[in-house]
Write a protein that holds these residues in place. Structure first.
Motif: not given
Length: 221
Positions: A7-11, A48-56
């Motif tokens: 997961f990638v998010d700045d909050h 090398d994750p299967d899925v990455i969840v990113v904010d814009l």
């Protein structure tokens, strides 16, 4: 085997909440987290994750990071998790090749389902919003198809040629041996046909139309 997810998010609170919530899912394995575009690239490169969840809206150029991930790390599926309900933005990133677009107003179940869906090789868009995106994409595709098949008459092309040289209506009329009234009529037709508001937009639209025809011819050949 559990699906590895980053997961990638700045909050910070939201990020910790995501990690905590989905760490309890038996079919998921949270392998990393980040706060910006640089972190996203490092996570994909190193884990090398299967899925990455990113904010814009995170720090850095999220779109550029997404493009790099899609080019270099094709195995990892990307889900955009964002507050932006802009259809244009959704179409843009989906066009780049992201596998999911989930609005932050969605339920935890929706995001979980999105992760499983993209991991299986399919696309996931937040229900309800998906209909708007698909309809907009169909409209745009139809517009482009119509544009490619649109043709200017020989006289219209002549007038556009004069416009590109900066000629006035009087000069165009003189060069084509027609009346200024006839030139004005053709100008009205051109503006309607090309959805233009003035002479400059007629020229620009005509140039785009020409390029669209050339691209279509190249694809056909």
């Amino acid at each position: 085997m559990a699906i590895s997810v980053a997961f990638v998010d700045d909050h910070p609170i939201l990020l910790e909440g995501l990690v905590s919530l989905y760490s309890n899912k038996e079919d998921l394995a949270i392998v990393g987290k980040g706060e910006n575009a640089v972190d996203a690239l490092k996570l994909v490169e190193e884990l090398d994750p299967d899925v990455i969840v990113v904010d814009l809206s995170m720090p850095g150029d999220a779109i550029a990071a997404i493009e790099i991930m899609l080019q270099r790390y094709k195995r990892t599926r990307i889900i955009v998790f964002t507050a932006s309900s802009s259809i244009e933005t959704a179409i843009q990133v989906l066009g780049l090749g992201v596998s999911g677009y989930v609005l932050k107003g969605s339920t935890a179940t929706d995001l979980h389902e999105a992760i499983r869906t993209v991991y299986s090789g399919n696309t996931f868009i937040t229900p309800g919003f998906a209909t708007k995106v698909i309809m907009s994409m169909k409209t745009e595709a139809l517009r482009r198809k119509t544009q490619v098949h649109m043709r200017l008459s020989a006289r219209e092309e002549q007038i556009v040629g004069y416009l590109m040289r900066g000629n006035t209506n009087r000069e165009i009329a003189s060069g084509l041996d027609i009346s200024e009234k006839t030139v004005k009529h053709y100008m009205t037709v051109l503006m309607q046909k090309l959805d233009a508001r003035n002479r400059l937009e007629v020229v620009l639209a005509a140039q785009k139309l020409s390029m669209a025809h050339e691209a279509g011819a190249t694809a056909y050949n």
